[in-house]
Design a protein around this motif. Structure first.
Motif, PDB file in Angstrom:
ATOM      1  N   ILE A 147       1.540 -85.943 -28.913  1.00 13.53           N
ATOM      2  CA  ILE A 147       0.120 -85.728 -29.135  1.00 13.53           C
ATOM      3  C   ILE A 147      -0.456 -84.806 -28.080  1.00 13.53           C
ATOM      4  O   ILE A 147      -1.253 -83.917 -28.363  1.00 13.53           O
ATOM      5  CB  ILE A 147      -0.640 -87.072 -29.171  1.00 13.53           C
ATOM      6  N   ARG A 148      -0.034 -85.008 -26.820  1.00 13.74           N
ATOM      7  CA  ARG A 148      -0.539 -84.128 -25.771  1.00 13.74           C
ATOM      8  C   ARG A 148      -0.182 -82.670 -26.061  1.00 13.74           C
ATOM      9  O   ARG A 148      -1.001 -81.753 -25.902  1.00 13.74           O
ATOM     10  CB  ARG A 148       0.028 -84.545 -24.414  1.00 13.74           C
ATOM     11  N   ALA A 149       1.053 -82.453 -26.486  1.00 17.68           N
ATOM     12  CA  ALA A 149       1.479 -81.091 -26.821  1.00 17.68           C
ATOM     13  C   ALA A 149       0.694 -80.561 -28.013  1.00 17.68           C
ATOM     14  O   ALA A 149       0.291 -79.402 -28.047  1.00 17.68           O
ATOM     15  CB  ALA A 149       2.983 -81.075 -27.118  1.00 17.68           C
ATOM     16  N   SER A 150       0.461 -81.435 -28.999  1.00 14.58           N
ATOM     17  CA  SER A 150      -0.292 -81.027 -30.182  1.00 14.58           C
ATOM     18  C   SER A 150      -1.712 -80.669 -29.818  1.00 14.58           C
ATOM     19  O   SER A 150      -2.271 -79.676 -30.276  1.00 14.58           O
ATOM     20  CB  SER A 150      -0.299 -82.158 -31.219  1.00 14.58           C
ATOM     21  N   LEU A 174      -0.734 -81.918 -47.112  1.00 11.80           N
ATOM     22  CA  LEU A 174       0.059 -80.921 -46.396  1.00 11.80           C
ATOM     23  C   LEU A 174       1.092 -80.269 -47.314  1.00 11.80           C
ATOM     24  O   LEU A 174       1.375 -79.068 -47.197  1.00 11.80           O
ATOM     25  CB  LEU A 174       0.732 -81.561 -45.184  1.00 11.80           C
ATOM     26  N   GLU A 175       1.653 -81.047 -48.231  1.00 13.03           N
ATOM     27  CA  GLU A 175       2.572 -80.467 -49.217  1.00 13.03           C
ATOM     28  C   GLU A 175       1.845 -79.436 -50.078  1.00 13.03           C
ATOM     29  O   GLU A 175       2.409 -78.400 -50.432  1.00 13.03           O
ATOM     30  CB  GLU A 175       3.168 -81.566 -50.098  1.00 13.03           C
ATOM     31  N   PHE A 176       0.594 -79.733 -50.401  1.00 13.20           N
ATOM     32  CA  PHE A 176      -0.181 -78.770 -51.192  1.00 13.20           C
ATOM     33  C   PHE A 176      -0.368 -77.470 -50.416  1.00 13.20           C
ATOM     34  O   PHE A 176      -0.155 -76.369 -50.954  1.00 13.20           O
ATOM     35  CB  PHE A 176      -1.545 -79.352 -51.563  1.00 13.20           C
ATOM     36  N   TYR A 177      -0.782 -77.566 -49.149  1.00  8.72           N
ATOM     37  CA  TYR A 177      -0.983 -76.340 -48.367  1.00  8.72           C
ATOM     38  C   TYR A 177       0.328 -75.588 -48.176  1.00  8.72           C
ATOM     39  O   TYR A 177       0.341 -74.346 -48.121  1.00  8.72           O
ATOM     40  CB  TYR A 177      -1.635 -76.662 -47.028  1.00  8.72           C
ATOM     41  N   LEU A 182       0.288 -73.678 -44.819  1.00  5.71           N
ATOM     42  CA  LEU A 182       0.574 -74.806 -43.939  1.00  5.71           C
ATOM     43  C   LEU A 182       0.447 -74.423 -42.469  1.00  5.71           C
ATOM     44  O   LEU A 182      -0.017 -75.221 -41.648  1.00  5.71           O
ATOM     45  CB  LEU A 182       1.982 -75.355 -44.211  1.00  5.71           C
ATOM     46  N   GLU A 183       0.818 -73.187 -42.128  1.00  8.37           N
ATOM     47  CA  GLU A 183       0.769 -72.783 -40.727  1.00  8.37           C
ATOM     48  C   GLU A 183      -0.666 -72.680 -40.216  1.00  8.37           C
ATOM     49  O   GLU A 183      -0.905 -72.607 -39.010  1.00  8.37           O
ATOM     50  CB  GLU A 183       1.484 -71.445 -40.535  1.00  8.37           C
ATOM     51  N   ASN A 184      -1.634 -72.685 -41.132  1.00  9.89           N
ATOM     52  CA  ASN A 184      -3.047 -72.616 -40.737  1.00  9.89           C
ATOM     53  C   ASN A 184      -3.632 -73.979 -40.395  1.00  9.89           C
ATOM     54  O   ASN A 184      -4.764 -74.061 -39.920  1.00  9.89           O
ATOM     55  CB  ASN A 184      -3.892 -72.015 -41.878  1.00  9.89           C
ATOM     56  N   CYS A 185      -2.890 -75.065 -40.664  1.00  6.24           N
ATOM     57  CA  CYS A 185      -3.469 -76.407 -40.630  1.00  6.24           C
ATOM     58  C   CYS A 185      -3.431 -77.064 -39.256  1.00  6.24           C
ATOM     59  O   CYS A 185      -2.449 -76.933 -38.513  1.00  6.24           O
ATOM     60  CB  CYS A 185      -2.730 -77.326 -41.605  1.00  6.24           C
ATOM     61  N   VAL A 221       2.409 -79.823 -37.661  1.00  8.10           N
ATOM     62  CA  VAL A 221       0.962 -79.631 -37.663  1.00  8.10           C
ATOM     63  C   VAL A 221       0.368 -80.271 -36.412  1.00  8.10           C
ATOM     64  O   VAL A 221       0.634 -81.443 -36.138  1.00  8.10           O
ATOM     65  CB  VAL A 221       0.335 -80.249 -38.928  1.00  8.10           C
ATOM     66  N   PRO A 222      -0.429 -79.549 -35.626  1.00  8.55           N
ATOM     67  CA  PRO A 222      -1.026 -80.131 -34.421  1.00  8.55           C
ATOM     68  C   PRO A 222      -2.012 -81.252 -34.739  1.00  8.55           C
ATOM     69  O   PRO A 222      -2.749 -81.190 -35.726  1.00  8.55           O
ATOM     70  CB  PRO A 222      -1.761 -78.943 -33.776  1.00  8.55           C
ATOM     71  N   LEU A 223      -2.011 -82.261 -33.892  1.00  5.35           N
ATOM     72  CA  LEU A 223      -3.004 -83.332 -33.937  1.00  5.35           C
ATOM     73  C   LEU A 223      -4.021 -83.065 -32.832  1.00  5.35           C
ATOM     74  O   LEU A 223      -3.648 -82.913 -31.667  1.00  5.35           O
ATOM     75  CB  LEU A 223      -2.347 -84.693 -33.720  1.00  5.35           C
ATOM     76  N   VAL A 224      -5.279 -83.023 -33.178  1.00  7.18           N
ATOM     77  CA  VAL A 224      -6.333 -82.673 -32.228  1.00  7.18           C
ATOM     78  C   VAL A 224      -7.308 -83.829 -32.067  1.00  7.18           C
ATOM     79  O   VAL A 224      -7.658 -84.511 -33.044  1.00  7.18           O
ATOM     80  CB  VAL A 224      -7.079 -81.400 -32.699  1.00  7.18           C
TER      81      VAL A 224
END
Length: 372
Positions: free
Chosen positions: A10-13, A105-108, A114-117, A146-149
């Motif tokens: 999470i920290r990295a994300s 996420l599968e839809f994107y 997906l890389e935009n998410c 996908v990053p978690l913010v």
């Protein structure tokens, strides 16, 4: 994955997501205190996709499919912010399910976005890291890279909302991530009743999720001294206050894409103390108000009773006239399940009366306002 590794992930994300998404326009908005206001409907018809099923991820994917081209075009090169609903960090029925996020996420991925998410949230009662872990978002984020913010650690903007007790504006700190119109904000809400505004759907998920709380804040008696949570300011200290604040906030804190998970909704004293309803529906659309309108209909709620949504319809922030909404897929009438209303329902309807009057308006069904 043990807790140490989860926290490191999470920290990295958080670091990667914030660094990539913090752009000059956000800094400019933070300095000027202004957000660009533009039409939410534009040339897009008020269409809502409605599906049913028994698999959350599959339902989420199929709900978004009819809008594939429109979403891809609207996203362009923008960063996609998936805003789940974590009003609580520990009550799953009140929160967005990880399988729903996986389907989204599968839809994107299917439309090469997906890389935009990123996934971004700020729960009301404690650290975002706890909610991500409790709701099993970390394995999903790892799988799709996908990053978690944590919205509590993003750049902020100062807004002002009404306090019903003295009719004075109160300052509120809001994450710039959800206000920046250079981001594509998707509300991933849960279908729930609410103990203050009858129904909480896609708009409220964004408006109440955007205010930040101090790092280290937790609800209850163990709250560290000096820490505060700005989310309650939205409630405006009254029924009229919260309806007005949700309405005015919609000008700059609205979703670009609304998604409501009604696989199992919450009825009664939501958003956290209600009981489950086996609705098995998902709905989505690019006109958030039209999506919330269909959500209200599916819950068997009188649409004329939901103050802030009526205000938004009157102001032209979307389509609230059900006769002007095209539903793709399932028929709404076949999936209406009347939700039990909160115990506070009579008090909640006071917004319909002149100030100073507390009598409950007639429960006779009424037609909602039809203006755009």
């Amino acid at each position: 994955m043990n807790m140490f590794n989860r926290r490191e992930f999470i920290r990295a994300s958080l670091f990667g997501g914030i660094a990539a998404a913090t752009i000059p326009s956000i800094i400019l908005q933070s300095c000027t205190g202004q957000a660009k206001v533009e039409s939410v409907t534009g040339n897009i018809n008020s269409r809502v996709s409605l599906v049913t099923g028994s698999d959350r991820a599959d339902m989420a994917f199929r709900t978004l499919q009819p809008f594939s081209k429109e979403i891809a075009r609207a996203v362009g090169k923008k960063r996609i912010i998936l805003k789940p609903n974590f009003v609580s960090s520990s009550i799953q029925l009140s929160a967005t399910h990880c399988e729903t996020i996986e389907g989204i996420l599968e839809f994107y991925k299917s439309i090469n976005k997906l890389e935009n998410c990123i996934i971004a949230e700020s729960p009301a009662d404690g650290p975002t890291i706890v909610a991500y872990d409790n709701y099993k978002f970390i394995p999903v984020a790892e799988k799709y890279k996908v990053p978690l913010v944590d919205l509590d650690e993003t750049p902020i903007q100062l807004n002002y909302l009404l306090d019903e007790r003295d009719l004075r504006p109160k300052p509120i700190r809001v994450s710039s991530f959800l206000m920046d119109r250079n981001n594509f904000v998707m509300s991933v809400a849960r279908m729930k009743t609410h103990d203050r505004i009858i129904a909480t759907l896609s708009l409220k998920n964004i408006v109440v999720g955007a205010p930040i709380k101090d790092i280290g804040f937790v609800s209850g008696r163990n709250r560290p001294e000096g820490t505060r949570n700005d989310k309650p300011i939205v409630h405006g200290n009254g029924i009229r206050g919260i309806n007005y604040n949700l309405f005015t906030s919609a000008y700059h804190l609205r979703p670009d894409l609304a998604f409501i998970d009604g696989y199992d909704g919450m009825q009664g004293n939501g958003p956290t103390r209600g009981t489950a309803v086996d609705s098995r529906v998902c709905l989505a659309g690019l006109d958030w108000l039209a999506v919330d309108r269909i959500g209200v209909e599916l819950m068997g709620i009188n649409a004329a009773h939901v103050g802030y949504l009526n205000f938004c319809g009157d102001a032209g922030l979307g389509q609230y006239d059900i006769n002007k909404i095209d539903v793709i897929g399932e028929k709404v009438a076949n999936h209406i399940k009347p939700y039990e209303m909160p115990s506070t329902i009579e008090r909640q309807l006071e917004w319909m009366n002149p100030v100073g009057e507390t009598a409950t308006p007639s429960a006779t069904p009424q037609q909602p306002r039809t203006s755009r």
